[in-house]
Design a protein around this motif. Structure first.
Motif, PDB file in Angstrom:
ATOM      1  N   GLY A 186      10.183  12.318   1.210  1.00 40.11           N
ATOM      2  CA  GLY A 186       8.802  12.250   0.639  1.00 40.11           C
ATOM      3  C   GLY A 186       8.959  11.369  -0.599  1.00 40.11           C
ATOM      4  N   VAL A 187       7.961  11.018  -0.988  1.00 39.65           N
ATOM      5  CA  VAL A 187       7.674  10.462  -2.475  1.00 39.65           C
ATOM      6  C   VAL A 187       8.150  11.474  -3.605  1.00 39.65           C
ATOM      7  CG1 VAL A 187       6.315   9.298  -3.955  1.00 39.65           C
ATOM      8  CG2 VAL A 187       6.052   8.864  -1.616  1.00 39.65           C
ATOM      9  N   PRO A 188       8.977  11.046  -4.461  1.00 36.72           N
ATOM     10  CA  PRO A 188       9.168  11.958  -5.603  1.00 36.72           C
ATOM     11  C   PRO A 188       7.993  12.499  -6.237  1.00 36.72           C
ATOM     12  CG  PRO A 188      10.494   9.948  -6.069  1.00 36.72           C
ATOM     13  CD  PRO A 188       9.476   9.521  -4.736  1.00 36.72           C
ATOM     14  N   ARG A 189       7.962  13.796  -6.250  1.00 36.03           N
ATOM     15  CA  ARG A 189       6.570  14.619  -6.830  1.00 36.03           C
ATOM     16  C   ARG A 189       6.251  13.965  -8.109  1.00 36.03           C
ATOM     17  NH1 ARG A 189       7.472  21.074  -6.624  1.00 36.03           N
ATOM     18  NH2 ARG A 189       9.046  20.255  -4.987  1.00 36.03           N
TER      19      ARG A 189
ATOM     20  N   LEU B 252       2.160  12.140   0.984  1.00 43.94           N
ATOM     21  CA  LEU B 252       2.963  11.543   0.052  1.00 43.94           C
ATOM     22  C   LEU B 252       4.142  12.314  -0.180  1.00 43.94           C
ATOM     23  CD1 LEU B 252       0.411  10.016  -2.673  1.00 43.94           C
ATOM     24  CD2 LEU B 252       2.065   8.498  -1.371  1.00 43.94           C
ATOM     25  N   LEU B 253       3.757  13.740  -0.441  1.00 44.90           N
ATOM     26  CA  LEU B 253       5.091  14.696  -0.752  1.00 44.90           C
ATOM     27  C   LEU B 253       6.002  14.688   0.202  1.00 44.90           C
ATOM     28  CD1 LEU B 253       2.911  17.255  -2.839  1.00 44.90           C
ATOM     29  CD2 LEU B 253       4.655  15.730  -3.679  1.00 44.90           C
TER      30      LEU B 253
ATOM     31  N   ASN C  86       0.692  -1.185  -0.031  1.00 48.02           N
ATOM     32  CA  ASN C  86       0.127  -0.062  -0.033  1.00 48.02           C
ATOM     33  C   ASN C  86       0.846   1.209  -0.081  1.00 48.02           C
ATOM     34  OD1 ASN C  86       0.903   0.309   2.727  1.00 48.02           O
ATOM     35  ND2 ASN C  86      -0.930  -0.783   3.355  1.00 48.02           N
ATOM     36  N   LEU C  87       0.246   2.427  -0.040  1.00 46.89           N
ATOM     37  CA  LEU C  87       0.937   3.643  -0.091  1.00 46.89           C
ATOM     38  C   LEU C  87       1.703   3.999   1.098  1.00 46.89           C
ATOM     39  CD1 LEU C  87      -1.133   6.155  -2.343  1.00 46.89           C
ATOM     40  CD2 LEU C  87       0.577   4.429  -3.075  1.00 46.89           C
ATOM     41  N   LEU C  88       1.201   3.176   2.350  1.00 46.69           N
ATOM     42  CA  LEU C  88       2.036   3.606   3.308  1.00 46.69           C
ATOM     43  C   LEU C  88       3.453   3.268   3.366  1.00 46.69           C
ATOM     44  CD1 LEU C  88       2.131   4.689   6.404  1.00 46.69           C
ATOM     45  CD2 LEU C  88       1.127   2.485   7.207  1.00 46.69           C
TER      46      LEU C  88
ATOM     47  N   LEU D  34       6.003  10.904  -9.205  1.00 50.55           N
ATOM     48  CA  LEU D  34       5.013   9.809  -8.850  1.00 50.55           C
ATOM     49  C   LEU D  34       4.087  10.336  -8.130  1.00 50.55           C
ATOM     50  CD1 LEU D  34       5.748   6.656  -9.150  1.00 50.55           C
ATOM     51  CD2 LEU D  34       6.511   6.510  -7.028  1.00 50.55           C
ATOM     52  N   VAL D  35       3.957  11.100  -7.280  1.00 48.15           N
ATOM     53  CA  VAL D  35       2.691  11.707  -6.843  1.00 48.15           C
ATOM     54  C   VAL D  35       1.788  12.126  -7.736  1.00 48.15           C
ATOM     55  CG1 VAL D  35       1.864  13.487  -4.982  1.00 48.15           C
ATOM     56  CG2 VAL D  35       4.023  12.125  -4.619  1.00 48.15           C
ATOM     57  N   ARG D  36       2.170  12.665  -8.872  1.00 48.72           N
ATOM     58  CA  ARG D  36       1.304  13.584  -9.779  1.00 48.72           C
ATOM     59  C   ARG D  36       0.331  12.366 -10.412  1.00 48.72           C
ATOM     60  NH1 ARG D  36       3.351  18.528 -10.972  1.00 48.72           N
ATOM     61  NH2 ARG D  36       5.774  18.762 -10.810  1.00 48.72           N
ATOM     62  N   VAL D  37       1.219  11.147 -10.673  1.00 48.29           N
ATOM     63  CA  VAL D  37       0.587   9.897 -11.239  1.00 48.29           C
ATOM     64  C   VAL D  37      -0.449   9.279 -10.457  1.00 48.29           C
ATOM     65  CG1 VAL D  37       0.899   7.849 -12.427  1.00 48.29           C
ATOM     66  CG2 VAL D  37       2.463   9.572 -12.756  1.00 48.29           C
ATOM     67  N   ILE D  38      -0.012   9.218  -8.846  1.00 51.64           N
ATOM     68  CA  ILE D  38      -0.907   8.383  -8.116  1.00 51.64           C
ATOM     69  C   ILE D  38      -2.230   9.399  -7.886  1.00 51.64           C
ATOM     70  CG2 ILE D  38      -1.104   7.966  -5.474  1.00 51.64           C
ATOM     71  CD1 ILE D  38       2.026   7.059  -5.771  1.00 51.64           C
ATOM     72  N   ALA D  39      -1.902  10.537  -7.977  1.00 53.29           N
ATOM     73  CA  ALA D  39      -3.027  11.651  -7.485  1.00 53.29           C
ATOM     74  C   ALA D  39      -3.999  11.538  -8.585  1.00 53.29           C
ATOM     75  CB  ALA D  39      -2.595  13.090  -7.396  1.00 53.29           C
ATOM     76  N   LYS D  40      -3.741  11.429  -9.912  1.00 57.18           N
ATOM     77  CA  LYS D  40      -4.416  11.369 -10.919  1.00 57.18           C
ATOM     78  C   LYS D  40      -5.324  10.006 -11.056  1.00 57.18           C
ATOM     79  CE  LYS D  40      -5.703  12.297 -15.339  1.00 57.18           C
ATOM     80  NZ  LYS D  40      -6.107  13.840 -15.983  1.00 57.18           N
ATOM     81  N   GLN D  41      -4.578   8.974 -10.521  1.00 52.91           N
ATOM     82  CA  GLN D  41      -5.186   7.577 -10.633  1.00 52.91           C
ATOM     83  C   GLN D  41      -6.406   7.350  -9.402  1.00 52.91           C
ATOM     84  OE1 GLN D  41      -2.429   4.501 -10.700  1.00 52.91           O
ATOM     85  NE2 GLN D  41      -1.425   5.336 -12.665  1.00 52.91           N
ATOM     86  N   VAL D  42      -5.948   8.091  -8.414  1.00 51.98           N
ATOM     87  CA  VAL D  42      -6.878   8.185  -7.191  1.00 51.98           C
ATOM     88  C   VAL D  42      -8.193   8.976  -7.558  1.00 51.98           C
ATOM     89  CG1 VAL D  42      -7.451   8.699  -4.843  1.00 51.98           C
ATOM     90  CG2 VAL D  42      -5.141   7.713  -5.567  1.00 51.98           C
ATOM     91  N   LEU D  43      -7.912   9.954  -8.145  1.00 52.11           N
ATOM     92  CA  LEU D  43      -8.876  10.975  -8.630  1.00 52.11           C
ATOM     93  C   LEU D  43      -9.890  10.170  -9.790  1.00 52.11           C
ATOM     94  CD1 LEU D  43      -7.312  14.222  -8.689  1.00 52.11           C
ATOM     95  CD2 LEU D  43      -9.166  13.522  -7.157  1.00 52.11           C
ATOM     96  N   LEU D  44      -9.416   9.627 -10.689  1.00 54.49           N
ATOM     97  CA  LEU D  44     -10.123   8.798 -11.612  1.00 54.49           C
ATOM     98  C   LEU D  44     -10.706   7.535 -10.789  1.00 54.49           C
ATOM     99  CD1 LEU D  44      -7.531   8.156 -14.541  1.00 54.49           C
ATOM    100  CD2 LEU D  44      -9.863   9.259 -14.638  1.00 54.49           C
ATOM    101  N   GLY D  45     -10.230   6.871 -10.031  1.00 56.64           N
ATOM    102  CA  GLY D  45     -10.915   5.837  -9.168  1.00 56.64           C
ATOM    103  C   GLY D  45     -12.217   6.518  -8.407  1.00 56.64           C
ATOM    104  N   LEU D  46     -12.020   7.708  -8.019  1.00 57.30           N
ATOM    105  CA  LEU D  46     -13.174   8.414  -6.854  1.00 57.30           C
ATOM    106  C   LEU D  46     -14.204   8.754  -7.823  1.00 57.30           C
ATOM    107  CD1 LEU D  46     -11.354   9.945  -4.010  1.00 57.30           C
ATOM    108  CD2 LEU D  46     -12.558   7.861  -3.980  1.00 57.30           C
ATOM    109  N   GLN D  47     -13.615   9.165  -9.221  1.00 60.20           N
ATOM    110  CA  GLN D  47     -14.811   9.718 -10.008  1.00 60.20           C
ATOM    111  C   GLN D  47     -15.813   8.411 -10.309  1.00 60.20           C
ATOM    112  OE1 GLN D  47     -13.632  10.542 -13.864  1.00 60.20           O
ATOM    113  NE2 GLN D  47     -15.262  12.024 -14.344  1.00 60.20           N
TER     114      GLN D  47
END
Length: 545
Positions: free
Chosen positions: A160-163, A422-423, A148-150, A165-178
């Protein structure tokens, strides 16, 4: 000469039959479930090579455990592939939660399979009831996933996680929540790093390789403590004449992520390419390490941040970190009065993810592919199963206030908290109570106002706890009067040493998701095309994570 066995330990306890001297229970396996949870209503004892559903699923090894269940890697004899088997505790409340989860998972499976967010929600494969002479346990079968992300945060806890990588994760989480919000009309209600898992490409080949390389499962046999009752603050063991059961607790072996970099060291560690922070604490509001107790009631291993279950007690710490910090450092009790931490590397990025991704494949261009998991607490947006939602650090203001008109936007608040974490490898909010002076809810609202600014009295009122937290006329906090604003942009620049441009870009992305008034907060669909998630010219490809 053989070493002497350790001496047995005994304790003096008061029982229904009078005072007795009884043996002290053996400690549980480190970082594994408590033997006490194998009493009636608890976990099912599971061993390697056990079978379920008339021999269809054979247990290979333990993947992990949680407050509600243990999770096992199993081999499916029908598909000849591996799956993850979640075996739920037998008590009625856990069984009811599991049945709700199965209904919701079935609902998620039936909606819009071609939606670009569908691949970012965990796949549900099967469910059944496993019955023993003692109890019945609901079992749920999922696709096998990685860490998991933890775990990702822990690996990058210094910087912090490379910025990128966080961009990609943020996009995918928002897609899943949409997908969950707009297609399924579901609110997850417990978005946090533990509930966002990393998918493994060609997972079957990866599992075969890992099983051939990893050590055999190990376990430890321990005694199950006898059930106890509490009367007037005294623990009273029951049925002392009954022989104690033994249970075999296996050590968890979660699926490791595939090799993340050609530069991976021999011991499996990675050099950190972080987001530009160097942290020593679990939250940016506290520059000291404090113990956080999980739902099991025990502290985790050293060096790993402790997580708090969403139903945690409000009186867990006898002395708050603010007390200790003020006395040891001689500073203000405000969480804003912290020194910035040195910048050790610049952030890097990665190419953007297309919303039109093929849902059946895992394109190699993405350095990471995540899935939202654990829908056990999900609920329809208009017909809530419960009003007690969200883990403390990711809890939205309307949930803190006890409002009943919350909806999908509580998840958006949590997403913003996860992205910050993450950041920075630190919590965005980590409130602490101060004895009888103020509660965690008071401190939580104070931290929100200090970071995001004050909000309307109308948004503060209407909740079960509104009048306990705020004055109904002026809208001021009742028990915390002195606030020192430290806006998010200043936090990023002063503590994390972001440039003005970088801080402005990040705040433009996070602040609409952190609007304290839920009416002003953005939805997942509103954030999907935000510029912050696009690749930047100065970004370098992520070759490790």
């Amino acid at each position: 000469m053989a070493p002497k066995p350790p001496c047995a330990k005994y304790q003096y306890v008061v029982t229904t039959a009078g005072p007795k001297i009884l043996p002290v229970d053996e400690p549980a396996c480190k970082d594994e479930e408590s033997p006490a949870d194998y009493n009636a209503g608890g976990y099912l004892p599971v061993k390697v090579n056990d079978s379920f559903k008339q021999g269809r699923y054979r247990v290979v090894r333990k993947l992990g455990w949680g407050h509600f269940s243990t999770v096992w890697l199993v081999k499916d004899a029908e598909s000849e592939r591996h799956s993850a088997l979640k075996v739920v505790k037998s008590a009625g409340r856990y069984a009811e939660t599991a049945r709700d989860e199965i209904k919701l998972l079935s609902r998620v499976e039936s909606f819009s399979p071609d939606h670009p967010g569908r691949p970012h929600v965990v796949s549900f494969l099967d469910s059944f009831t496993h019955t023993t002479p003692e109890a019945s346990h609901i079992c749920i079968v999922f696709e096998p996933l990685g860490e998991n992300l933890l775990a990702l945060i822990e690996r990058h806890k210094k910087k912090g996680v490379p910025r990128a990588l966080v961009r990609v994760i943020a996009k995918q989480v928002l897609l899943g929540l949409q997908y969950l919000h707009d297609e399924c009309d579901l609110v997850h209600t417990d978005i946090k790093p533990e509930n966002i898992l990393i998918s493994i490409p060609d997972v079957e080949s990866h599992i075969h390789h890992e099983l051939s390389q990893s050590p055999l499962p190990t376990s430890r046999r321990v005694g199950v403590p006898l059930p106890t009752k509490f009367r007037h603050g005294v623990s009273i063991p029951q049925n002392q004449q009954r022989p104690r059961r033994q249970v075999q607790i296996f050590n968890s072996q979660p699926l490791a992520s595939p090799v993340r970099s050609a530069g991976k060291s021999g011991n499996g560690s990675l050099s950190n390419g972080g987001s530009g922070v160097n942290s020593v604490s679990g939250s940016y509001v506290a520059q000291m390490q404090i113990s956080r107790l999980g739902s099991s009631g025990k502290a985790g291993s050293a060096g790993v941040r402790q997580r708090i279950n969403k139903h945690e007690s409000e009186s867990g710490l006898s002395s708050s970190w603010k007390d200790r910090l003020a006395s040891s450092l001689g500073t203000s009790l405000s969480w804003r009065d912290r020194l910035p931490i040195s910048l050790s590397s610049s952030p890097k990025s990665v190419s953007n993810i297309s919303p039109n991704t093929n849902v059946t494949s895992l394109p190699p261009v993405h350095p990471v592919w995540i899935k939202i998991a654990d829908l056990g607490n999900a609920t329809p947006s208009q017909k809530h199963f419960t009003e007690d939602i969200q883990t403390r650090q990711y809890r939205a203001p309307e949930a803190i206030l006890g409002r009943k008109d919350w909806g999908t936007r509580v998840d958006i608040w949590s997403v913003a908290c996860v992205i910050f974490e993450l950041l920075t490898a630190e919590y965005l909010f980590d409130p602490q109570g101060q004895g009888e002076m103020f509660t965690k809810d008071d401190d939580h609202m104070a931290q929100i106002i200090e970071l995001m600014g004050d909000f309307s009295v109308d948004a503060k009122m209407g909740g079960k706890y509104s009048r306990e937290l705020f004055d109904a006329t002026a809208g001021a906090l009742r028990y915390i009067r002195t606030l020192k604003p430290w806006p998010l942009k200043r936090v990023m620049m002063e503590k994390y040493l972001y440039t003005d441009a970088d801080a402005t870009g990040l705040c433009d992305f996070l602040e609409p998701m952190l609007a304290p008034d839920m009416k002003d907060r953005k939805d997942a669909k509103d954030m999907l095309d935000h510029p912050w998630m696009r690749a930047c010219a100065e970004d370098e490809p992520v070759d490790q994570w």
